[in-house]
Design a protein around this motif. Structure first.
Motif, PDB file in Angstrom:
ATOM      1  N   GLU A   9       0.834  -1.208   0.000  1.00  0.00           N
ATOM      2  CA  GLU A   9       0.000   0.000   0.000  1.00  0.00           C
ATOM      3  C   GLU A   9       0.868   1.258   0.000  1.00  0.00           C
ATOM      4  O   GLU A   9       1.648   1.494   0.922  1.00  0.00           O
ATOM      5  CB  GLU A   9      -0.912  -0.008   1.227  1.00  0.00           C
ATOM      6  CG  GLU A   9      -1.741   1.255   1.417  1.00  0.00           C
ATOM      7  CD  GLU A   9      -2.639   1.563   0.215  1.00  0.00           C
ATOM      8  OE1 GLU A   9      -2.571   2.706  -0.281  1.00  0.00           O
ATOM      9  OE2 GLU A   9      -3.400   0.662  -0.206  1.00  0.00           O
ATOM     10  N   SER A 230      -0.146  -0.536  -4.835  1.00  0.00           N
ATOM     11  CA  SER A 230      -1.437   0.079  -5.144  1.00  0.00           C
ATOM     12  C   SER A 230      -1.714   1.150  -4.109  1.00  0.00           C
ATOM     13  O   SER A 230      -1.043   1.220  -3.082  1.00  0.00           O
ATOM     14  CB  SER A 230      -2.560  -0.968  -5.151  1.00  0.00           C
ATOM     15  OG  SER A 230      -2.701  -1.560  -3.871  1.00  0.00           O
ATOM     16  N   THR A 250      -6.322   0.022  -4.697  1.00  0.00           N
ATOM     17  CA  THR A 250      -6.077  -1.161  -3.875  1.00  0.00           C
ATOM     18  C   THR A 250      -7.275  -2.097  -3.863  1.00  0.00           C
ATOM     19  O   THR A 250      -7.120  -3.321  -3.947  1.00  0.00           O
ATOM     20  CB  THR A 250      -5.713  -0.741  -2.440  1.00  0.00           C
ATOM     21  OG1 THR A 250      -4.533   0.075  -2.474  1.00  0.00           O
ATOM     22  CG2 THR A 250      -5.452  -1.958  -1.564  1.00  0.00           C
TER      23      THR A 250
END
Length: 291
Positions: A9, A230, A250
């Motif tokens: 992330e 993401s 994500t």
């Protein structure tokens, strides 16, 4: 489930850094805490760069010292130089990242030096990270196409990625910086790179500008990659690549991977809460950009 794929992330750093309205520090911390609870193994929390260049992340030290750290989650930060590394180390970063390019033109525009000079700048950071026992990650921008010089030779990607591996990066993230990559182009690039850098040491970082990010993920999966970057809510893009807005969402990535039978370990309910928080914080629309 046939295999585990790590979703890295990058929203709190790569996503928020371009926001023109300052996001309150407490809100950044709340976002990272939500993402931590959602089960991410890696969260790129912030960046220790000059506030002149990235004013949005001027509160990097405060963020790193006030987040609630979950076991099993590593908190990474971007560190372009020795000064940034020392600040990241003092703030308790689990991982630091250096960022280069496979395009000479982009390297000059982005960090004001050649590719070779950038690698020379990163060397002291790599040494310091190794001595401190802090993991080092590398980013390679423009792995398919450059906004200034056009198509990028896969050999240049291979050489830059290998140089980062050689200096101690445990993983190199390959970035489709302007979001124009096609599956065929990604395949050609990866075929060149994996001869020098093993797939387990590579990550895919695909922007969804052209709506092909998941197609490119699919190709990378077939080539053996098992880590993908993401951003929550599709945040971000490249400030030096006009029109290249939007990292791969994500939620889209996790849903795609789980649908393919891969295991991610991400709690979609908590991820949805994080997306809602992002939507309340930023002013831009995150609708997918179409060609």
């Amino acid at each position: 489930m046939t295999d585990h794929v790590r979703v890295y992330e990058v929203g709190p750093r790569d996503g928020l850094q371009n926001e023109t309205v300052f996001i309150p520090t407490a809100s950044k911390i709340a976002l990272i805490d939500l993402l931590s609870r959602a089960g991410f193994e890696k969260i790129e929390a912030t960046s220790f760069v000059s506030s002149k260049w990235v004013p949005q992340l001027v509160d990097a030290a405060e963020v790193m010292t006030q987040i609630i750290r979950e076991g099993g989650t590593d908190y990474a930060v971007l560190t372009p130089n020795q000064r940034g590394f020392e600040a990241a180390k003092a703030a308790g970063a689990d991982e630091v990242a250096i960022f280069g390019s496979a395009s000479e033109a982009f390297s000059q525009k982005n960090i004001n030096c050649s590719i070779e000079e950038s690698l020379e700048r990163f060397a002291p950071v790599a040494v310091a990270a190794r001595e401190a026992g802090i993991r080092l990650r590398g980013y390679v921008s423009c792995v398919v196409e450059c906004p200034y010089s056009g198509m990028v030779d896969p050999v240049a990607v291979r050489d830059t990625a290998f140089a980062m591996l050689d200096m101690g990066c445990y993983e190199i993230s390959l970035g489709d910086t302007i979001g124009r990559a096609t599956p065929d182009a990604v395949l050609r690039m990866l075929e060149a790179v994996v001869d020098y850098v093993p797939a387990h040491a590579l990550a895919g970082h695909f922007h969804d500008t052209g709506g092909r990010a998941l197609d490119n993920v699919s190709v990378a999966l077939d080539m053996g990659l098992r880590t993908f970057d993401s951003a929550v809510g599709g945040l971000g893009g490249c400030p030096y690549a006009p029109g290249a807005k939007g990292n791969l969402s994500t939620t889209s990535l996790v849903t795609f991977l789980e649908g393919r039978g891969f295991h991610t370990g991400i709690d979609l309910t908590l991820l949805a809460e994080a997306e809602a928080l992002v939507a309340s914080l930023v002013t831009r629309s995150y609708e997918k950009v179409t060609p």
